[in-house]
Structure formats: structure tokens, C-alpha cells
Design a protein around this motif. Structure first.
Motif, short mmCIF file in Angstrom:
data_model
loop_
_atom_site.label_atom_id
_atom_site.label_comp_id
_atom_site.label_asym_id
_atom_site.label_seq_id
_atom_site.Cartn_x
_atom_site.Cartn_y
_atom_site.Cartn_z
N LEU A 1 39.57 8.84 -48.91
CA LEU A 1 38.60 9.97 -49.38
C LEU A 1 39.44 11.39 -49.45
O LEU A 1 38.89 12.07 -49.28
CB LEU A 1 37.31 10.21 -48.52
CG LEU A 1 36.28 8.49 -48.86
CD1 LEU A 1 35.04 9.22 -48.06
CD2 LEU A 1 36.08 8.67 -50.30
N GLY A 2 39.87 11.35 -50.73
CA GLY A 2 40.29 12.74 -51.06
C GLY A 2 39.58 13.36 -52.13
O GLY A 2 38.28 12.52 -52.21
N ARG A 3 39.69 13.90 -53.19
CA ARG A 3 38.18 14.67 -54.41
C ARG A 3 38.30 13.82 -55.15
O ARG A 3 37.24 13.39 -55.15
CB ARG A 3 39.09 16.02 -54.27
CG ARG A 3 37.93 16.90 -55.13
CD ARG A 3 39.39 17.64 -55.54
NE ARG A 3 40.35 17.45 -56.95
CZ ARG A 3 41.24 17.81 -56.84
NH1 ARG A 3 41.25 19.37 -56.61
NH2 ARG A 3 41.79 17.15 -58.07
N VAL A 4 39.26 13.51 -55.37
CA VAL A 4 39.79 12.16 -56.16
C VAL A 4 38.48 11.07 -56.13
O VAL A 4 37.63 10.49 -56.81
CB VAL A 4 40.45 11.66 -57.44
CG1 VAL A 4 40.41 10.96 -58.66
CG2 VAL A 4 41.40 12.77 -57.87
N ARG A 5 38.78 10.79 -54.90
CA ARG A 5 38.13 9.26 -55.07
C ARG A 5 36.22 9.81 -54.76
O ARG A 5 35.67 9.18 -54.76
CB ARG A 5 38.05 8.82 -53.65
CG ARG A 5 39.48 8.21 -53.86
CD ARG A 5 41.43 8.01 -52.79
NE ARG A 5 42.10 7.87 -53.15
CZ ARG A 5 43.16 6.94 -53.19
NH1 ARG A 5 42.07 5.82 -52.48
NH2 ARG A 5 43.79 6.36 -53.27
N GLY B 1 38.79 10.85 -64.31
CA GLY B 1 40.59 11.03 -64.98
C GLY B 1 40.62 12.28 -65.75
O GLY B 1 41.71 13.24 -65.66
N LYS B 2 39.32 12.23 -66.30
CA LYS B 2 39.58 13.49 -67.68
C LYS B 2 39.54 14.68 -66.51
O LYS B 2 40.03 15.97 -66.89
CB LYS B 2 38.40 12.97 -68.63
CG LYS B 2 38.25 14.07 -69.54
CD LYS B 2 39.57 14.42 -70.56
CE LYS B 2 38.95 15.69 -71.71
NZ LYS B 2 38.82 16.07 -71.93
N SER B 3 38.81 14.15 -65.84
CA SER B 3 38.39 15.84 -65.19
C SER B 3 39.16 16.03 -64.20
O SER B 3 39.19 17.24 -64.05
CB SER B 3 36.75 15.40 -64.14
OG SER B 3 37.35 15.19 -62.92
#
Ligand code: ASP
Length: 437
Positions: A87-91, A425-427
Motif C-alpha cells: 500500500l504505497g501512496r498510489v495504491r 495515473g493523471k494525478s
């Protein structure tokens, strides 16, 4: 509803070898025709209802038999599929997107059903007479507290849906944490237990597959009883509930996904153009899991999503992010409430919001899985699917048109996953914007 396609010879070969969808739909149509015809002769209708009720009740009991194990095992496996150490930031962002859009989808479903009121005036009654009054709903704070079981075994035995969901999700998270444990023995044991749960979930789905072989007969009997009592007027509400579900899908598509994309500075039209292959595949296969390879391809090739995000977000999405299913559950729960003359009050709608969101996590990405989760949502608001009840009769009506509803909801489920990938993805400035020109 999980389909199997067994090839069978022998006396009933013709039955088992015909597509399940075609059989269920035939059951629905025949049930309506027989019911409406019998409705003109009250005596014959009463005799018929006496017999048909047995076959209908049998179907409902079979379905009820598997509800608790389905919730328990599929939610443990679903919750454990999100590995905490990944669980990183993207996840986290992706999961947040999934949760927020699911909550919005239930709200859209409830809103559309409130406006269109599908089922109002039907007054479906079960063999046990008119539906009883809805139990007095407890206040919101109590509903939230009741989610936490004081005794999980008791909740399982009593079939209390929300506490079971809570317990299953907590167990799934604990298992996935332990699976990553540094202690090899603990990790192995957790992995083993998870495998057992996954196997148990498979067993249950296999049983569901078997039960569904009986569905055409069960649907025929239940629908015939409804139409014998209601006459042809029951057709209108069935059409209206289908319309309500699809209107809610379209609103969610444009307002929620369109809104997120526009807000992210991405063209909604371009998104639809890029994603449409996966959307159509989902519509025809009625399976998010089966559509996964296509979703992967369109996200990367047409919409420029990086593999680092899509390889995580799409499989997780196909397991836990089911906006279409959540909308379907919300609208159908409202429909059933209206149809039996017990419109859902605010706290019941609030409970549906929680259950439908969690049900989406537990719904397998296979055809018809959402129809089982609808039973769970109904039970959580006190609309028990008892044999012979008005709830059971109305549920059978929705089940009769499930294929139609499943197409749309699977399409929405998959669209929501792809929207999540591109918005996140865009963020992260990781989207290949040349694909959006
Ligand atoms: N068929 C849906 C899917 O695969 C699940 C459901 O039945 O709601 O996404």
C-alpha cells in the motif's frame, strides 16, 4: 448466479445442454404467461399456487443456504487480496477512488429509485398474507455499532449480515498481514488458511452453479404465482425497475466518471473512445474477471496508463470495485421495498449504502454474482428472503431479468476500474498524454 456449462446426455440432456440464460428467461416468460392466464380463473389459480409455491420455496431455501458462506469466504478472500505491504501512496489513492465512487454509485441508485419509485402500487403479497410492518429501525449510531459483532459465531448462526461482513473483512486483512510475516511458520499457516478460504469460496460457487440449474424452474414457479395474483400489471414495474437501473448507470457514468475525468483535465469523450472495447466485452461476457485482459490492454494502449498502476489497480478493481453492482443493489432493494408496500426509510437506505458498498467488495467478477449480494443487502435491512414471503416473490422477478441487469452492471464495474486507473495515473503525472490527443 454462476453459470456452468455441463454437457449432459440422458433423459434431461436437452435441459442441461440449453444455455442457462435462455432457460431462466424462458422460465420468466412462461411463468408470466401461465400466471396471467390462470389469473382469469381464481379457483384454478389457487390450486396452481398451492403447488407452485413448493417449487418456488425450494429455490429460495437453496439460495438462502449459501448466503452466509458466500459472504464469509468471498469477503475474506476479497479483503486479503489487498496486500498491506504494497500500500504505497498510489495504491491508497486508487482504493480511495474506488471507495468514493462506490459510495456515489449507491447514492445515485437510491436517488433514481426515490424519484422513479419502481414497484410502487404493486402490493405483492406472499403466501403468508400481507407483508408485516417493517421493524422499527434503530438510530444511525446503533446501526453503526451493530456492525461490530459481539459474538461472530452467533452472527453467523443468525445470519446477521453486517456483522458477518465486518468480521470477514477484518479476518481477511489480518490474514494478508500475517501472510507477509517475517516468521516463516506464521506466514505459511496464514497462507494455508487463506488457501482454505479460497477453496471454500470456490466450493460455494460450485454449489451456486448447481443451484442455478434449478433456477429456471424456481423462477417459473415464483413468477407464475406473482402474475396469477397480480395479473399483467406486474409487467410495468419490471420494465420500470430495468429502466431505473439503466438510468442510474448512465447518470453515474456521465456525472461521476465524467466529473472525475473533467476535473483531472481529461476528455470524457476520449476516455469513452479508448475504453469502449473493454466496456463492450464486459457487457457481453457479464464478467469483470473475464474482461480483465481487455481492460489492461485498453488502459495501456489506448489511454496511456502506466503498467505500474494498471497491473495493480485493474485486478484489484475487478475484485473489489463494483459500482454497477452497487447501483443495482440500491435500486433493486428500493424496488422490493416499494413492491411489498414497505418503502425503505432513511436508516434502511443508510444501511443499504453500507451493505452495497461492502457487497461490492465481496462480489466475484463472474456472471450473476451480484444477485446473491442483493439477498445479503435485503437481509441487512430486515427484508428477509423467507420462503413464501412477498420479498421472495419480488426477488424472483428481479432474478428473472438478471442477465439484462448484469450486462449493464458489469459494463459499469469495468468502466469504473479503468476510470480509476487513468484518474490516479493523471494525478501522478504518469499518464502518457500523447494518447489523449
Ligand atoms: N457480473 C458482475 C461482474 O463480473 C458481477 C455482478 O454480478 O454484479 O462484474
Amino acid at each position: 448466479m454462476v453459470e456452468t456449462t455441463p454437457k449432459s446426455a440422458g433423459l434431461f440432456g436437452w435441459y442441461f445442454n440449453t444455455s442457462l440464460l435462455a432457460r431462466i428467461f424462458t422460465g420468466l416468460v412462461l411463468g408470466a404467461v401461465v400466471g396471467i392466464t390462470l389469473g382469469y380463473s381464481p379457483d384454478a389459480a389457487e390450486t396452481f399456487i398451492g403447488y407452485a409455491q413448493f417449487f418456488g420455496d425450494l429455490f429460495i431455501r437453496l439460495l438462502k443456504m449459501i448466503v452466509v458462506p458466500v459472504i464469509l469466504f468471498s469477503l475474506i478472500v476479497g479483503a486479503a487480496s489487498i496486500s498491506p505491504d504494497q500500500l504505497g501512496r498510489v495504491r491508497l489513492k486508487t482504493i480511495l477512488f474506488y471507495v468514493v465512487t462506490t459510495l456515489i454509485s449507491v447514492a445515485v441508485g437510491l436517488g433514481v429509485a426515490t424519484l422513479l419509485e419502481p414497484g410502487v402500487g404493486m402490493n405483492v403479497i406472499g403466501s403468508g398474507g400481507a407483508a408485516g410492518k417493517a421493524a422499527q429501525s434503530p438510530p444511525m449510531s446503533q446501526i453503526l455499532l451493530n456492525i461490530v459483532p459481539t459474538n461472530p459465531i452467533e452472527s453467523l448462526a443468525k445470519g446477521d449480515v453486517l456483522p458477518i461482513i465486518f468480521f470477514a473483512i477484518v479476518s481477511g486483512i489480518a490474514l494478508s498481514l500475517l501472510r507477509e510475516s517475517k516468521n516463516g511458520t506464521v506466514a505459511r499457516q496464514a497462507g494455508l488458511l487463506l488457501d482454505v478460504c479460497a477453496a471454500a469460496a470456490e466450493v460455494i460457487y460450485r454449489i451456486v452453479g448447481g443451484i442455478m440449474q434449478y433456477a429456471p424452474i424456481g423462477v417459473f414457479a415464483l413468477i407464475a404465482v406473482v402474475f396469477a395474483r397480480q395479473g399483467a400489471e406486474a409487467l410495468g414495474p419490471l420494465l420500470l425497475v430495468t429502466l431505473s437501473v439503466y438510468i442510474a448507470f448512465i447518470i453515474h457514468l456521465f456525472v461521476c466518471y465524467g466529473g472525475f475525468l473533467t476535473f483531472s483535465g481529461l476528455s470524457f469523450r476520449r476516455f469513452l473512445k479508448g475504453a469502449n472495447e473493454a466496456m463492450v466485452t464486459a457487457f457481453v461476457t457479464r464478467s469483470s474477471s473475464a474482461t480483465l485482459p481487455v481492460s489492461m490492454r485498453v488502459s495501456e494502449d489506448n489511454l496511456g496508463a502506466p503498467r505500474t498502476i494498471s497491473s495493480f489497480a485493474l485486478p484489484i478493481g475487478a475484485t473489489v470495485n463494483m459500482n454497477g453492482t452497487a447501483i443495482y443493489i440500491a435500486v433493486c432493494a428500493m424496488f422490493i421495498g416499494f413492491a411489498i408496500g414497505q418503502p425503505l426509510n432513511h436508516s434502511q437506505q443508510f444501511t443499504v449504502m453500507i451493505t452495497a458498498t461492502l457487497a461490492a467488495v465481496g462480489t466475484a467478477g463472474v456472471p450473476g454474482a451480484g444477485a446473491l449480494m442483493l439477498i445479503m443487502a435485503l437481509e441487512s435491512i430486515g427484508l428477509k428472503l423467507e420462503a413464501g414471503s412477498a420479498v421472495a416473490a419480488t426477488y424472483a422477478m428481479v432474478l428473472g431479468i438478471d442477465a439484462l441487469l448484469d450486462m449493464g452492471r458489469t459494463c459499469m464495474n469495468v468502466t469504473g476500474d479503468i476510470a480509476g486507473v487513468v484518474v490516479v495515473g493523471k494525478s501522478e503525472k504518469a499518464l502518457d498524454l500523447s494518447k489523449w490527443q
